[in-house]
Motif scaffolding. Sequence first.
Motif, PDB file in Angstrom:
ATOM      1  N   GLN A 139     112.415 -31.731  62.883  1.00 50.33           N
ATOM      2  CA  GLN A 139     112.347 -30.197  62.516  1.00 50.33           C
ATOM      3  C   GLN A 139     111.543 -29.423  63.325  1.00 50.33           C
ATOM      4  OE1 GLN A 139     111.819 -29.603  58.193  1.00 50.33           O
ATOM      5  NE2 GLN A 139     113.961 -29.329  57.833  1.00 50.33           N
ATOM      6  N   LEU A 142     112.609 -29.607  67.279  1.00 48.42           N
ATOM      7  CA  LEU A 142     113.660 -28.885  67.579  1.00 48.42           C
ATOM      8  C   LEU A 142     113.568 -27.393  67.037  1.00 48.42           C
ATOM      9  CD1 LEU A 142     116.582 -31.157  66.478  1.00 48.42           C
ATOM     10  CD2 LEU A 142     115.616 -30.792  68.822  1.00 48.42           C
ATOM     11  N   ALA A 143     112.314 -27.033  66.614  1.00 53.29           N
ATOM     12  CA  ALA A 143     112.060 -25.775  66.217  1.00 53.29           C
ATOM     13  C   ALA A 143     112.174 -24.522  67.400  1.00 53.29           C
ATOM     14  CB  ALA A 143     110.757 -25.258  65.282  1.00 53.29           C
ATOM     15  N   ARG A 144     112.420 -23.577  67.024  1.00 55.47           N
ATOM     16  CA  ARG A 144     112.722 -22.232  68.142  1.00 55.47           C
ATOM     17  C   ARG A 144     111.122 -22.354  68.752  1.00 55.47           C
ATOM     18  NH1 ARG A 144     116.633 -18.647  68.160  1.00 55.47           N
ATOM     19  NH2 ARG A 144     115.381 -16.938  68.900  1.00 55.47           N
ATOM     20  N   LEU A 145     110.058 -22.548  67.938  1.00 55.45           N
ATOM     21  CA  LEU A 145     108.853 -22.409  68.797  1.00 55.45           C
ATOM     22  C   LEU A 145     108.199 -23.536  68.890  1.00 55.45           C
ATOM     23  CD1 LEU A 145     107.118 -19.349  66.721  1.00 55.45           C
ATOM     24  CD2 LEU A 145     108.384 -19.345  68.691  1.00 55.45           C
ATOM     25  N   SER A 163     118.365 -22.114  69.413  1.00 57.20           N
ATOM     26  CA  SER A 163     118.379 -22.525  68.067  1.00 57.20           C
ATOM     27  C   SER A 163     119.223 -24.041  67.869  1.00 57.20           C
ATOM     28  CB  SER A 163     119.322 -21.339  67.149  1.00 57.20           C
ATOM     29  OG  SER A 163     118.584 -20.231  67.180  1.00 57.20           O
ATOM     30  N   LEU A 164     118.236 -25.023  67.657  1.00 56.93           N
ATOM     31  CA  LEU A 164     118.554 -26.396  67.868  1.00 56.93           C
ATOM     32  C   LEU A 164     118.511 -26.767  66.322  1.00 56.93           C
ATOM     33  CD1 LEU A 164     116.426 -27.426  70.804  1.00 56.93           C
ATOM     34  CD2 LEU A 164     118.651 -26.901  70.967  1.00 56.93           C
ATOM     35  N   THR A 165     118.002 -26.386  65.592  1.00 56.43           N
ATOM     36  CA  THR A 165     117.910 -27.000  63.939  1.00 56.43           C
ATOM     37  C   THR A 165     119.085 -26.483  63.164  1.00 56.43           C
ATOM     38  OG1 THR A 165     116.152 -25.414  63.469  1.00 56.43           O
ATOM     39  CG2 THR A 165     115.642 -27.426  63.819  1.00 56.43           C
ATOM     40  N   TYR A 166     119.512 -26.964  62.387  1.00 53.83           N
ATOM     41  CA  TYR A 166     120.670 -26.724  61.522  1.00 53.83           C
ATOM     42  C   TYR A 166     122.060 -26.481  62.314  1.00 53.83           C
ATOM     43  CZ  TYR A 166     116.679 -25.545  58.422  1.00 53.83           C
ATOM     44  OH  TYR A 166     115.620 -25.645  57.808  1.00 53.83           O
ATOM     45  N   LEU A 246     118.612 -30.905  58.152  1.00 50.37           N
ATOM     46  CA  LEU A 246     118.604 -30.304  59.556  1.00 50.37           C
ATOM     47  C   LEU A 246     119.957 -29.897  59.715  1.00 50.37           C
ATOM     48  CD1 LEU A 246     117.364 -33.305  61.608  1.00 50.37           C
ATOM     49  CD2 LEU A 246     116.374 -31.184  61.712  1.00 50.37           C
TER      50      LEU A 246
END
Lengths: 306, 371
Positions: A139, A142-145, A163-166, A246
């Motif tokens: 999490q 892979l977060a945006r930040l 946007s990699l998560t979810y 995720l």
Amino acid sequence: MALITISEDGAGSTPSIAAASRKRQLKRALLRGLLLSPAVLLVFAVVLLPLALALYDSLRPGGAWSISNFQTLLTQSPYTIVLRQTFEIAFTVTAITLWLAIPASAFLARQSPRVTTIVLGFIVASLWVSVLVKIFAWQVILARLGPLNALLQGVGATERPLSLTYTRGAVVLSMVHFMIPYATILLVAAMRRIDWDLITAARTLGARNLLIFREIYWPQIRVSFVMTFLIVFVLTSAFFVAPALLGSTSEIMIAMQMKSDLSTQYSSGIPAATGVLLTICLLAIALVALVLSGGSFRKISQEMTK
Amino acid sequence: MKRANETTKHQKRWAVPKSSLCAVALALGGSAFMASASAAASCHPDGQPISGEVIFFSSGGSYGNAIQEHYFEPFEKECGVKVVHSTGSRNFSQLQQFVDAGNMPWDIGATISDQEYPLGVREGIFHKLPDGFWDDIASEMVEGSTSEYGAWASPYSDVLVYSTAGGAPAMATWADFWDTERFPGPRMLQNGPMSLVIALLADGVEPDKIYPLDVDRAFAKLDEIRPEIRAFWTSADQPVQGVATGEFVAGSTWNGRAVTAMKSDKPVAISWDGALLHSSWTFILKGAKNARNAEALLYYMQRAERQAALANAIGYSGGNKNVAEMVDKAVLDILPTAPDHVAQASVIDGAWWADNIADVQKRWDAWVVKQ
């Protein structure tokens, strides 16, 4: 072996010796039964009995015999979609896991025993990290930040954070990461048993690599390969944490649906039917896999006990 | 032998001069209770003595530690009844089994879902409190926070959490959550039918006019926002972390999780407008072995000064209105049961959900996987 020797000794001797030998045989049988009984009882209590209860539960919606729970599962949303997603994800994860684990295991199995042991030790140690911790780590990564996006932007691969998560990718990635140690341990154990003298012999007789692989290498790891495939597949198809934390709605897997049903429907019919259906599906896949691997159960078990 | 040891330890721990205890309690504003506190026998509202023990069941964790410290330990000291705190997980059908079998491993506990309380009342598995049980403190309590089977435990709220990163404008209502022009960006809602209430609030339904819930209207409103919902959460940490790391511009979450993030200076803020106040109730099992002690403990847990202490510790409290005057402003700002927050909240109607959850959940599950 020992038992047969004893009874042969007993034959033809005086009756009292024969009786003593029979008594000894009985004692051994009793001891064997006693030693086996905890395992048998355990399998009965935690595998067969719950499965039988689930089967009963699933076939008695509203207190009458009916297969309506199974009809719901196989024809109605969300179950059809969730089952499809479950198997899609499980197959993808299993395929990628094996694709990555096989070359690594083949390489590792050819190293000196000391190196193999040390590396396997590290792999086993990675299993001490709870799956939850691994998922939380993904999490963050892979977060945006998060660091991965920072890296991608840093090297100019993207302008804005992705946007990699979810996403399906995040779920598959984290599940592969979790499954690789299991696959590697199983495959390395199998590959270390390969008899390389046979391969050298084949080579001296002029066999080509493809032929050696097909006729000598593959038959020796086939059973272990299928077992690894099945174990990874079974574990991934029952995964809960990764898709729950995720994934998006395209990653809802069957375990999540069962939990939701159990906590909101106040009846265990559908979840029980889901469990039974999943068991049947996995048994069918196991059967197909074992047959495809080129041998009946008996042959394979003989091969395994060799 | 073990019991004797425990008693000694217990006495040693509380070997504090009684006068100083009284002073502390007075300072906390509990003067009305001091008469009963000094005469340890009458912690029960009927004034009759109590003794022995009572077994409280909770899920443990930081909440369990907090009620242990701020409810149970002072209760033991003042009322002379030992509280055995049993922790673990459970579900509703276990409660039914306990009562049916007449064999209860514990006496008193709290509900774990909105539906449990009305279901328990309906199934007759809760201990009925004596007539007039709440009379003496009725004026202190938020309306509807006590009943003949229990009292609010520590209700929590689903609140709107939004990003404040880069000076983003503040969201105030669920209508803002739906306003993708003023607040563009991906959002997150719970994977569960409570999101239907949020949709109705966004559609302009008054918080106290939600029930009976118009399911069709709610799904229609959810369809509008669906393209902007990148994921539906299963754990309340997900929206908080997602908003804090810029994954989402807004989401719904439980107040406690959001407050933790705000305290650690993450760029998140919450709005209490249209909060979904979840009813959580402390109840006593029917036929409980220590029912009278449990009644006394339940009554004790409603004391304003105890609830204020709990609020100061973990940001949750019960239904006593006087708590508002006893806690810091900072604590009041994060308290789901603060009178200002209750006034803006839509209180979850557990009875409606008990009747409808099975059907609505099925419809929700089918809607949520629709591609």
